[in-house]
Scaffold this active site. Sequence first.
Site, short mmCIF file in Angstrom:
data_model
loop_
_atom_site.label_atom_id
_atom_site.label_comp_id
_atom_site.label_asym_id
_atom_site.label_seq_id
_atom_site.Cartn_x
_atom_site.Cartn_y
_atom_site.Cartn_z
N CYS A 91 0.36 -1.14 0.14
CA CYS A 91 0.42 -0.03 0.02
C CYS A 91 1.30 1.18 -0.32
O CYS A 91 1.66 1.57 -1.05
CB CYS A 91 -0.68 -0.26 0.78
SG CYS A 91 -2.48 1.26 0.40
N HIS A 181 -3.57 -4.94 0.93
CA HIS A 181 -3.07 -4.85 2.06
C HIS A 181 -3.33 -6.73 2.93
O HIS A 181 -4.08 -7.62 2.98
CB HIS A 181 -3.64 -4.19 3.55
CG HIS A 181 -3.79 -3.04 3.23
ND1 HIS A 181 -2.33 -2.23 3.99
CD2 HIS A 181 -4.35 -2.34 2.51
CE1 HIS A 181 -2.60 -1.47 4.04
NE2 HIS A 181 -3.48 -0.90 2.84
N GLU A 183 -1.61 -8.30 4.49
CA GLU A 183 -1.19 -8.50 5.97
C GLU A 183 -1.83 -8.24 6.81
O GLU A 183 -2.61 -8.76 8.61
CB GLU A 183 -0.19 -7.19 6.21
CG GLU A 183 -0.25 -6.46 6.74
CD GLU A 183 -0.98 -5.27 5.44
OE1 GLU A 183 -1.45 -4.35 6.02
OE2 GLU A 183 -1.32 -5.56 4.25
#
Length: 244
Positions: A91, A181, A183
Site C-alpha cells: 500500500c 493489504h 497482511e
Amino acid sequence: MSTLPILVVEHEAGCPPAWFGEWLLAEGAVLDVLRPYAGDRLPGDLSGHGGLLVLGGSMGADDDADHPWLTDVKGLIREAAATGVPTLGICLGHQLAAVALGGTVHVNPRGQQIGVLDIGWTDVAADDPLTGRLPRPSGGVQWNNDVVAEPPPGTVVLAATATGELQAARFAPTVWGVQWHPEAGEEIVTAWTEDERDDAAARGVDLDAYVRDVARATDRLRETWAQLAAGFVDLLDADARAVS
C-alpha cells in the site's frame, strides 16, 4: 536461508506486519521491525539486512515534511534496487517504491478504493518470480485514497483494476509493490474503521459491511497471501545463494 534479517518499516501502530509478519516467521525469516514514528532510527544502508519490507500507513508518499523518515525509506528503496536486495512495498510502501524510483502518486480521481476487491492479474504476472505462484482469481483487502499515477521507467505491471489503477508491479528487478493489504484481517480492518465512520457514512460507505466481508474472506485471504510471503522468502534464499 539468509542469516540476515528482513528490515520491516512500520509507519504507524495501526499498520503492523500482522499476518504477513506471522507468515514470514513461519518460513524461517528473521524480522527487524523498526518504527520510526516511535523514535526508531532507520539504518543508513541495507548492508545488515537481506530484504526490505515497507508497510502501509495513512500518510502520503510525498509527505516527507510531516514524516521525515519517508525520505530515508525512499533512499533505502533506491539502494535495494541498485544492489539487488529483495524488496516488497505494501500500500503506502508500494507508493513509496514508485516515487523513490521515479514515478508519481496522486489521489485517485475515481475516489477511495475500499473492500475485498478482485486483483486484475496481467499475463506477465504468471511468470513473475514473486507473483507467479499465486492462485487466480485472487481478492485483496483494499483501503486507499492514493494510487500510483505514473510508474517508474521500466516498471512491469503485474495487476491493475478494470479502470486502470495499478494494483501490483515490479518496479525494478528485485523491487515489488502491491496496492492491497495482504497482511490485514478482520482485527486490523476493524481498527481502521474507528476513525473513518463519519466520513464513510457521508459517502454512503458501510464500514460494518466491509468488516464482515473481510471476516467471511479470511480463510481465502490467508491461503492466498501466505503464498506471497513464502515467495518473498524464496527470493531472499535465492539472493543469499547468489552472493554466497
